[in-house]
Design a protein around this motif. Structure first.
Motif, short mmCIF file in Angstrom:
data_model
loop_
_atom_site.label_atom_id
_atom_site.label_comp_id
_atom_site.label_asym_id
_atom_site.label_seq_id
_atom_site.Cartn_x
_atom_site.Cartn_y
_atom_site.Cartn_z
N GLU A 1 -7.46 -1.42 -8.77
CA GLU A 1 -7.63 -0.83 -7.33
C GLU A 1 -8.12 0.58 -6.85
O GLU A 1 -7.78 1.50 -7.59
CB GLU A 1 -6.06 -0.86 -6.66
CG GLU A 1 -5.58 -2.12 -6.43
CD GLU A 1 -4.05 -2.04 -6.01
OE1 GLU A 1 -4.08 -1.77 -4.90
OE2 GLU A 1 -3.08 -2.11 -6.78
N PRO A 2 -9.40 0.86 -6.39
CA PRO A 2 -9.90 2.18 -5.94
C PRO A 2 -8.87 2.88 -5.64
O PRO A 2 -9.06 4.13 -5.88
CB PRO A 2 -11.06 1.62 -5.06
CG PRO A 2 -11.51 0.19 -5.24
CD PRO A 2 -10.11 -0.48 -5.31
N ARG A 3 -8.18 2.65 -4.62
CA ARG A 3 -7.12 3.73 -4.09
C ARG A 3 -6.18 4.08 -5.15
O ARG A 3 -5.91 5.25 -4.99
CB ARG A 3 -6.43 3.09 -2.88
CG ARG A 3 -7.24 2.95 -1.65
CD ARG A 3 -6.74 1.93 -0.68
NE ARG A 3 -5.39 2.48 -0.06
CZ ARG A 3 -5.54 3.38 0.75
NH1 ARG A 3 -6.35 3.62 1.71
NH2 ARG A 3 -3.99 3.78 1.26
N MET B 1 -13.11 9.60 -2.69
CA MET B 1 -11.90 9.08 -2.34
C MET B 1 -10.85 9.89 -3.14
O MET B 1 -9.90 10.10 -2.65
CB MET B 1 -11.89 7.63 -3.09
CG MET B 1 -12.55 6.60 -2.36
SD MET B 1 -12.26 4.70 -2.88
CE MET B 1 -10.61 4.34 -2.50
N LEU C 1 -16.00 7.12 -5.68
CA LEU C 1 -14.69 7.41 -6.37
C LEU C 1 -14.48 8.85 -5.99
O LEU C 1 -13.29 9.59 -5.90
CB LEU C 1 -14.62 7.02 -7.59
CG LEU C 1 -13.87 5.59 -7.94
CD1 LEU C 1 -13.72 5.51 -9.37
CD2 LEU C 1 -12.34 5.60 -7.32
N LEU D 1 -16.27 -0.39 -2.26
CA LEU D 1 -16.24 -0.36 -3.71
C LEU D 1 -16.12 -1.88 -4.19
O LEU D 1 -16.30 -2.48 -5.21
CB LEU D 1 -15.17 0.13 -4.22
CG LEU D 1 -15.54 1.82 -4.43
CD1 LEU D 1 -14.39 2.62 -4.62
CD2 LEU D 1 -16.59 1.74 -5.69
N THR E 1 0.98 -1.11 0.05
CA THR E 1 0.07 0.05 -0.05
C THR E 1 0.87 1.13 0.01
O THR E 1 0.70 1.98 -0.90
CB THR E 1 -0.97 -0.04 1.24
OG1 THR E 1 -1.68 -1.19 1.05
CG2 THR E 1 -1.91 1.30 1.15
N GLN F 1 1.74 8.82 -6.32
CA GLN F 1 1.85 10.35 -5.94
C GLN F 1 2.94 11.09 -6.85
O GLN F 1 2.64 12.34 -7.57
CB GLN F 1 2.26 10.52 -4.39
CG GLN F 1 1.31 10.60 -3.59
CD GLN F 1 1.72 10.36 -2.18
OE1 GLN F 1 3.04 10.40 -1.90
NE2 GLN F 1 1.04 10.13 -1.09
N GLU G 1 1.15 3.93 -2.98
CA GLU G 1 0.88 5.10 -3.05
C GLU G 1 1.78 6.35 -3.38
O GLU G 1 1.67 7.27 -4.07
CB GLU G 1 0.54 5.37 -1.45
CG GLU G 1 -0.98 5.77 -1.23
CD GLU G 1 -1.44 5.52 0.02
OE1 GLU G 1 -2.13 4.65 0.34
OE2 GLU G 1 -0.74 6.12 1.13
#
Lengths: 227, 179
Positions: free
Chosen positions: A202-204, B131, B128, B160, A175, A183, A179
């Motif tokens: 992946e939604p994130r 998010m 989303l 989600l 994770t 970024q 990230e």
């Protein structure tokens, strides 16, 4: 009036044997925009990315880049376009293991005719921008997964492409490393006004995009809700 | 746990009425079967909800005048049909324990012939959107912001994933709901 999209897929159809991979898939990307292609495994999102990048040829439909019909181009012309105007980041395994990270990033510039010195100077600046100067003289295998992906991002951006295609760029990372890659990647792409087409489940990761298009069974669900 | 939260009982009853006029008792029974689980709807709530829907012109009474409340047959009006469609199309504000409302929406979309995938897509877009906002706030914030936003982001991500899995099982669910 809204500017013309930089890259457009219109009604793409593509089958592999009897399996339909894309079915009337349409999508558009504007300059400087990050578009996430989302959807379950096997939905056709990577196939759509490959068609947009001119790697795969659709059976029907048209891909237009900056007003030029990619689907009507000769292979050589399309390859040249990919080298000069597109950048690519994949999940893993894209760096040349025998070269150092610096040489990997300098490689696209060298292939484009830049001098060794100019290419390496530019590559070093990009490694610094992606915060991985410390692995410049190491081989990819000696760097961590997260560092390797940042080197891959540097290599994709070093030619200042107008579109960067990224297929699950953080798929092999945890994770926090994932990230940080996103970024740095999105910030650098925005700085150079490059458009990004990002395939992710992946939604994130998709949360770094401006818009999303959901691919299901080879069709693109509208993204009107995201507007 | 009651599957449908208080807010959406009215919409759930309206959606069930799209299948045809029903007595209050029938309506309660189908509601309990689909959404009541181990906490069935109280009769009082059924009739008070129907009275509210009647007052708002979303249902009408079909039985002859003078019949007792238990003999009244309720039918959905055109305004009621639009109200259900509007509710299904409107994504929910992303928040914890939303799955009960979303489950109700998906089942009702399947029952009333709306596109259940549209319900899920609208919700995905809304999740989303939030998010993105939280990601921006986290990346530009201090450590406290980062930790708080991360917590919210992980929860939204779990929602989600549920939406994705539900979308993948929609044909199965449709067959079961229509059986």
């Amino acid at each position: 009036m809204a500017p013309e999209p930089l890259l457009t897929a219109e009604n793409l159809h593509l089958s592999f044997g009897t399996a339909t991979a894309l079915d009337s898939a349409s999508v558009e990307v504007h300059a400087g925009e990050v578009l996430a292609l989302m959807g379950p495994s096997g939905s056709g999102k990577s196939t759509l990315l490959h068609c947009l990048a001119g790697i795969l040829h659709p059976d029907q439909g048209r891909v237009t880049y900056a007003g030029r019909d990619l689907t009507a181009m000769h292979d050589d012309e399309r390859s040249a376009l990919r080298r000069s105007e597109f950048g690519f980041v994949f999940q893993f395994g894209q760096l040349v293991p025998e070269l150092t990270c610096l040489e990997n990033v300098a490689l696209p510039l060298r292939l484009g005719g830049a001098s060794r010195r100019a290419a390496q100077r530019s590559a070093a600046a990009w490694l610094e921008r992606l915060e991985v100067s410390d692995v410049a003289h190491k081989r990819p295998g000696q760097a961590s997964g997260g560092q390797e992906q940042r080197v891959a991002v540097a290599r994709a951006l070093v030619t200042r492409p107008r579109v960067v295609f990224a297929d699950e760029p953080t798929g092999a990372l945890d994770t926090l490393n994932g990230e940080r890659v996103m970024q740095l990647f999105v910030a650098a792409a925005r700085e150079t006004a490059a458009a990004v087409v990002l395939v992710t489940h992946e939604p994130r990761v998709a949360a770094y995009s401006d818009h999303e298009a959901v691919v299901r069974d080879g069709r693109v669900r509208t993204r009107e809700y995201a507007r | 746990m009651c599957i449908v939260l208080g807010m959406s009982v009215g919409h759930a009853l309206l959606g069930l009425l799209e299948g045809g006029p029903r007595h209050g008792y029938d309506l309660k029974r189908s509601y309990d079967e689909r959404f009541g689980q181990d906490r069935p709807l109280a009769y009082g709530q059924v009739y008070s909800t129907l009275a509210r829907l009647l007052r708002n012109g979303l249902v009408e009474v079909e039985s002859e005048p003078g019949a007792g409340p238990e003999r009244k047959k309720y039918a959905i009006t055109d305004a009621g049909v639009s109200d259900v469609a509007g509710w299904l199309a409107q994504p929910e504000k992303p928040e914890p324990y939303l799955q009960s409302t979303l489950y109700t929406k998906v089942v009702l979309a399947l029952l009333t012939g709306h596109d259940a995938a549209d319900v899920l897509d609208a919700q995905r877009a809304e999740h989303l959107r939030l998010m993105r906002e939280l990601t921006r706030r986290r990346d530009g914030g201090d450590l406290a912001d980062q930790l708080i936003c991360d917590h919210a982001l992980f929860h939204l991500e779990a929602d989600l994933r549920w939406l994705e899995v539900t979308a993948a099982r929609i044909q199965q669910l449709a067959a079961q709901v229509r059986a």
